[in-house]
Structures are given as structure tokens and as C-alpha cells.
Design a protein around this motif. Structure first.
Motif, PDB file in Angstrom:
ATOM      1  N   GLN A   1       0.882  -1.255  -0.032  1.00  0.00           N
ATOM      2  CA  GLN A   1       0.118  -0.041   0.050  1.00  0.00           C
ATOM      3  C   GLN A   1       0.971   1.159   0.128  1.00  0.00           C
ATOM      4  OE1 GLN A   1      -2.331   0.627   3.408  1.00  0.00           O
ATOM      5  NE2 GLN A   1      -3.168   2.394   2.851  1.00  0.00           N
ATOM      6  N   GLU A   2       1.927   1.290   0.905  1.00  0.00           N
ATOM      7  CA  GLU A   2       2.576   2.805   0.975  1.00  0.00           C
ATOM      8  C   GLU A   2       3.296   3.102  -0.201  1.00  0.00           C
ATOM      9  OE1 GLU A   2       6.070   4.564   3.751  1.00  0.00           O
ATOM     10  OE2 GLU A   2       5.340   2.544   4.211  1.00  0.00           O
ATOM     11  N   LEU A   3       4.019   2.112  -0.795  1.00  0.00           N
ATOM     12  CA  LEU A   3       4.792   2.381  -1.962  1.00  0.00           C
ATOM     13  C   LEU A   3       3.962   2.663  -3.072  1.00  0.00           C
ATOM     14  CD1 LEU A   3       7.634  -0.170  -1.699  1.00  0.00           C
ATOM     15  CD2 LEU A   3       7.793   2.228  -1.769  1.00  0.00           C
ATOM     16  N   MET A   4       2.889   1.878  -3.247  1.00  0.00           N
ATOM     17  CA  MET A   4       1.903   2.297  -4.285  1.00  0.00           C
ATOM     18  C   MET A   4       1.315   3.523  -4.384  1.00  0.00           C
ATOM     19  SD  MET A   4       1.890  -0.148  -6.440  1.00  0.00           S
ATOM     20  CE  MET A   4       0.521   0.044  -7.605  1.00  0.00           C
ATOM     21  N   VAL A   5       0.838   3.996  -3.026  1.00  0.00           N
ATOM     22  CA  VAL A   5       0.107   5.378  -2.847  1.00  0.00           C
ATOM     23  C   VAL A   5       1.025   6.049  -3.322  1.00  0.00           C
ATOM     24  CG1 VAL A   5      -0.827   6.683  -1.276  1.00  0.00           C
ATOM     25  CG2 VAL A   5      -1.702   4.260  -1.443  1.00  0.00           C
ATOM     26  N   ASN A   6       2.199   6.334  -2.763  1.00  0.00           N
ATOM     27  CA  ASN A   6       3.119   7.353  -2.626  1.00  0.00           C
ATOM     28  C   ASN A   6       3.824   7.397  -3.944  1.00  0.00           C
ATOM     29  OD1 ASN A   6       3.119   7.963  -0.166  1.00  0.00           O
ATOM     30  ND2 ASN A   6       4.767   6.774   0.573  1.00  0.00           N
ATOM     31  N   THR A   7       3.943   6.459  -4.760  1.00  0.00           N
ATOM     32  CA  THR A   7       4.379   6.448  -6.137  1.00  0.00           C
ATOM     33  C   THR A   7       3.594   6.734  -7.105  1.00  0.00           C
ATOM     34  OG1 THR A   7       6.126   4.835  -5.472  1.00  0.00           O
ATOM     35  CG2 THR A   7       5.765   5.103  -7.819  1.00  0.00           C
TER      36      THR A   7
ATOM     37  N   ALA B  14       9.698   6.492  -5.165  1.00  0.00           N
ATOM     38  CA  ALA B  14      10.452   5.565  -4.128  1.00  0.00           C
ATOM     39  C   ALA B  14      11.585   5.733  -3.831  1.00  0.00           C
ATOM     40  CB  ALA B  14       9.947   3.852  -4.085  1.00  0.00           C
ATOM     41  N   ASN B  15      12.696   5.952  -4.681  1.00  0.00           N
ATOM     42  CA  ASN B  15      14.064   6.343  -4.711  1.00  0.00           C
ATOM     43  C   ASN B  15      14.628   7.006  -6.104  1.00  0.00           C
ATOM     44  OD1 ASN B  15      14.532   4.255  -6.941  1.00  0.00           O
ATOM     45  ND2 ASN B  15      14.696   2.647  -5.168  1.00  0.00           N
ATOM     46  N   ALA B  16      15.765   7.146  -6.336  1.00  0.00           N
ATOM     47  CA  ALA B  16      16.356   7.925  -7.526  1.00  0.00           C
ATOM     48  C   ALA B  16      16.095   7.055  -8.895  1.00  0.00           C
ATOM     49  CB  ALA B  16      17.890   8.321  -7.160  1.00  0.00           C
ATOM     50  N   ASP B  17      15.963   5.858  -8.664  1.00  0.00           N
ATOM     51  CA  ASP B  17      15.750   5.214 -10.095  1.00  0.00           C
ATOM     52  C   ASP B  17      14.268   4.770 -10.448  1.00  0.00           C
ATOM     53  OD1 ASP B  17      18.414   4.731 -10.192  1.00  0.00           O
ATOM     54  OD2 ASP B  17      18.401   3.001  -8.910  1.00  0.00           O
ATOM     55  N   THR B  18      13.295   5.242  -9.855  1.00  0.00           N
ATOM     56  CA  THR B  18      11.924   5.248  -9.951  1.00  0.00           C
ATOM     57  C   THR B  18      11.294   6.482 -10.287  1.00  0.00           C
ATOM     58  OG1 THR B  18      11.182   5.381  -7.554  1.00  0.00           O
ATOM     59  CG2 THR B  18      11.638   3.023  -8.463  1.00  0.00           C
ATOM     60  N   LYS B  19      10.182   6.562 -11.262  1.00  0.00           N
ATOM     61  CA  LYS B  19       9.230   7.559 -11.608  1.00  0.00           C
ATOM     62  C   LYS B  19       8.215   7.712 -10.614  1.00  0.00           C
ATOM     63  CE  LYS B  19      10.820   7.395 -16.425  1.00  0.00           C
ATOM     64  NZ  LYS B  19      10.582   7.224 -17.637  1.00  0.00           N
ATOM     65  N   ALA B  20       7.574   8.895 -10.454  1.00  0.00           N
ATOM     66  CA  ALA B  20       6.210   8.997  -9.608  1.00  0.00           C
ATOM     67  C   ALA B  20       5.193   9.598 -10.493  1.00  0.00           C
ATOM     68  CB  ALA B  20       6.503   9.683  -8.537  1.00  0.00           C
ATOM     69  N   TYR B  21       3.784   9.463 -10.112  1.00  0.00           N
ATOM     70  CA  TYR B  21       2.887   9.834 -10.849  1.00  0.00           C
ATOM     71  C   TYR B  21       1.886  10.444  -9.920  1.00  0.00           C
ATOM     72  CZ  TYR B  21       5.357   6.908 -14.215  1.00  0.00           C
ATOM     73  OH  TYR B  21       6.246   6.252 -15.015  1.00  0.00           O
ATOM     74  N   LYS B  22       1.179  11.651 -10.426  1.00  0.00           N
ATOM     75  CA  LYS B  22       0.063  12.175  -9.559  1.00  0.00           C
ATOM     76  C   LYS B  22      -1.233  11.343  -9.888  1.00  0.00           C
ATOM     77  CE  LYS B  22       2.066  15.461  -6.932  1.00  0.00           C
ATOM     78  NZ  LYS B  22       1.767  16.621  -7.083  1.00  0.00           N
ATOM     79  N   ASN B  23      -1.860  11.034  -9.080  1.00  0.00           N
ATOM     80  CA  ASN B  23      -3.263  10.402  -9.222  1.00  0.00           C
ATOM     81  C   ASN B  23      -3.346   9.461 -10.276  1.00  0.00           C
ATOM     82  OD1 ASN B  23      -6.119  10.403  -8.510  1.00  0.00           O
ATOM     83  ND2 ASN B  23      -6.792  12.012 -10.021  1.00  0.00           N
TER      84      ASN B  23
END
Length: 356
Positions: A123-129, A136-145
Motif C-alpha cells: 500500500q505505502e509504495l503504491m500510494v506514494n508512487t 520511492a528512490n532515485a531510480d523510480t518515476k512517480a505519478y500524480k493521481n
């Protein structure tokens, strides 16, 4: 640290830190994907019913390959040739990733979501990312909504099920990432027409190799046995592979180009001496026996020099298939030749003479 080592370390660290090493894993994506070995989960409405073990590439045999259940796959002539071990594919819409994350919120300590072929998040990583836009770290991308409202899909690595033991199968460890519709990722192991053509190579099925012989029932010592294949028996085999949602396709074609004979004993001569019979212009191999040809040397055949003595010789006939491909965007090329072997019994008798 190399990227593969970093990915492996991150997988282990994430699993240990969050305590998810033995937790069941929900998976997201299209219905053709299946979970890898181990605990798995599912849900209604095609939201959490997929995993990472099976590709969405569709493969169809367009032509050739007559023989029904007797049709068999080819073996590459080059022993070092390998099909692609992994690649990336579109696997889930924004709505599917959101639904998967919402399910985790309901059961945060029971389920995970596959974000690479070897890594699952809770849950935590999926919600944050994917919801809050916190990487999650420098090697991953993140997305809003979850990128809701945008045209495209989330992509993830896929392991070739025939190559799971190959170390290269773990080179597709980019975490679940977004790709706009109508575009392809510009990363290592992105899908290409050649990837599809190589994947289709292993799906080619050719007829069982059984040659025509004359004499049919029993050959005679030192008299040639004629060998041939009719032009209608072995024809080109074409297999088409497509990756839905990408516009990528490839057609891989196997064309018979030669027959190699191994008599099953050292006490024999082959025609030609090499044992290699070429395919004629009309697609046939060798020449059918005609009455009165028994003492002639056949263009393709065998002369056994001793009798079988109750145990038949095992005649081995190997067809060589030339492999070419063409694909989307005007692409094309060659792949290693393939071969398929067949064996059949041959009885050989001594010449019988009668003294009066």
C-alpha cells in the motif's frame, strides 16, 4: 553499483523492510497475463487478475505447417542463438492501477502489486508512487493521481516463459511506468518487430519429417533406395506475432531449403555423397522413382552395403528451414536456420539367387 545489482538490492531491501516476502500478490493488467509461481490474488472486473508470467503477444500461424498434431517446433542450427529473455509491454490502464491500489488500502497487510517481474509493492509504495507523486528512490518515476485522464498505459517487464532460467530474464526491472498512447519506450529491452519475430521463431510448427522411399518395404544390398519429398508436403510456414496496443507486428517465415540423410549405418553410400539433397525449383526434394530406374544412381538416396539381419536401420532425415522475417515500419531480416529431424525404419535384404 550496476543497475541490475541495484535493482536486486532494492527488491531485497523493500521486501525485508516492509515484511512482504511471503505475502500474497495481487497483479494488474490484461486478462492474458498470469501470475508467476507462488501466492497470487484476483478480483472482479478484470482489475486485479493479471501477473507477469505470460506475454500479451498474440501468435498465429498464417500459412503452411500441414500435419496437424504431428507438426513440431524447429531447433535452431546455431546452438548459441537465444530468443529474447524479457521485454516490456503495456499491462494496465490508469484505472486498473488505481483499482489495484484501492484494493491494497482495504487489505494493506495481505496483498501486493507486481511492479516488475520480480518485485511487488504494498500500500505505502503504491500510494506514494502512483497517487501522491513521491518517488520511492532515485531510480523510480512517480505519478500524480495514477495519470487518470491521460491517454496511454502503464508498462511493465515480461519474462519469456521459455527463458526463465536465463540470467538475462532479469534485465527488465524498470518499475511499472507510464507510456503515452502511440509511443514506444526508449529503453533497453523495449519491444521491437525483431523481438516479436524472434519470439515467433519458437512458435513455428513444421510437419513431421517422413520421406518417401522406393523400394518401400525392403531395400536390397548395393541397389539404390530412392528418397524424395513431394512439393506439396513441405511448404513455407509463416507465423505472425503482434503486441496489442503498440502497433508492432512481425511475420516470421520458415522455408525448406534442404534435406540431409544419415543412413543409420556406416555401411552405406548416400546420393549425393554429402547426404545433402537440395530443394528443387518447384519445392520438391529428390526425384520420385520410376520403373526401370532401380540400377541408376538417384539424385537423392542411399545404397546400403549390408543387410539388416533382423534389426532395421534407423534412417534419419533432417530438413533445414531458412528463417526470415518482416515487420512493422518496413523492418525485416534473417534469423538462424532451423532444423527438424525424423527417423524411420529401413529393412535391407541380400540379393537372392537361384541355382538350377
Amino acid at each position: 553499483m550496476p543497475s541490475t545489482a541495484r535493482a536486486g538490492a532494492f527488491v531485497l531491501a523493500t521486501a525485508l523492510a516492509l515484511g512482504f516476502s511471503s505475502t500474497a500478490a495481487y497483479a494488474i493488467g490484461e486478462k492474458n497475463n498470469q501470475n508467476p509461481p507462488g501466492p497470487s490474488g484476483g478480483a472482479d472486473k478484470n482489475t486485479l487478475n493479471a501477473g507477469v508470467g505470460t506475454t500479451n503477444i498474440t501468435v498465429n500461424q498464417v500459412s503452411g505447417g500441414k500435419g496437424g498434431s504431428s507438426a513440431k517446433p524447429l531447433a535452431p542450427v546455431d546452438p548459441n542463438w537465444r530468443p529474447p529473455a524479457c521485454w516490456y509491454e503495456p499491462v494496465a490502464t490508469s484505472e486498473q492501477v488505481k483499482a489495484a491500489t484501492d484494493q491494497l488500502k482495504k487489505t494493506p497487510n495481505e496483498n501486493l502489486v507486481h511492479v516488475t517481474p520480480t518485485l511487488s509493492w504494498g500500500q505505502e509504495l503504491m500510494v506514494n508512487t502512483y497517487e501522491k507523486g513521491k518517488a520511492a528512490n532515485a531510480d523510480t518515476k512517480a505519478y500524480k493521481n495514477f495519470n487518470l485522464g491521460k491517454d496511454g498505459k502503464f508498462w511493465r517487464g515480461v519474462v519469456n516463459p521459455d527463458m526463465e532460467d536465463d540470467p538475462a530474464a532479469y534485465d527488465c526491472e524498470e518499475t511499472l511506468f507510464w507510456q503515452d498512447a502511440g509511443t514506444l519506450p526508449k529503453i533497453a529491452n523495449a519491444p521491437t518487430p525483431k523481438v516479436l519475430a524472434s519470439y515467433a521463431y519458437d512458435k513455428i510448427k513444421v510437419p513431421d519429417t517422413k520421406v518417401e522411399l522406393k523400394p518401400e518395404a525392403r531395400s536390397t544390398v548395393n541397389l539404390p533406395t530412392w528418397v524424395w519429398l513431394d512439393k506439396g508436403t513441405f511448404e513455407d510456414v509463416k507465423v505472425r506475432a503482434e503486441l496489442p496496443g503498440t502497433g508492432l507486428w512481425a511475420e516470421t517465415t520458415a522455408k525448406p531449403v534442404g534435406l540431409h540423410l544419415e543412413p543409420g549405418t556406416a555401411d552405406a553410400r548416400t546420393f549425393p555423397a554429402s547426404g545433402d539433397c537440395e530443394v528443387d525449383d518447384d519445392g520438391s526434394i529428390g526425384t520420385p522413382y520410376t520403373k526401370g530406374s532401380s540400377k541408376e544412381d538417384p539424385p537423392c538416396g542411399i545404397a546400403y552395403q549390408r543387410a539388416t539381419g533382423g534389426k532395421p536401420f534407423q534412417l534419419k532425415a533432417s530438413i533445414t528451414w531458412e528463417i526470415t522475417w518482416e515487420g512493422s515500419g518496413g523492418t525485416g531480416g534473417d534469423l538462424p536456420n532451423g532444423t527438424f529431424d525424423g527417423t524411420q525404419d529401413v529393412e535391407v535384404q541380400e540379393i537372392q539367387s537361384i541355382n538350377r
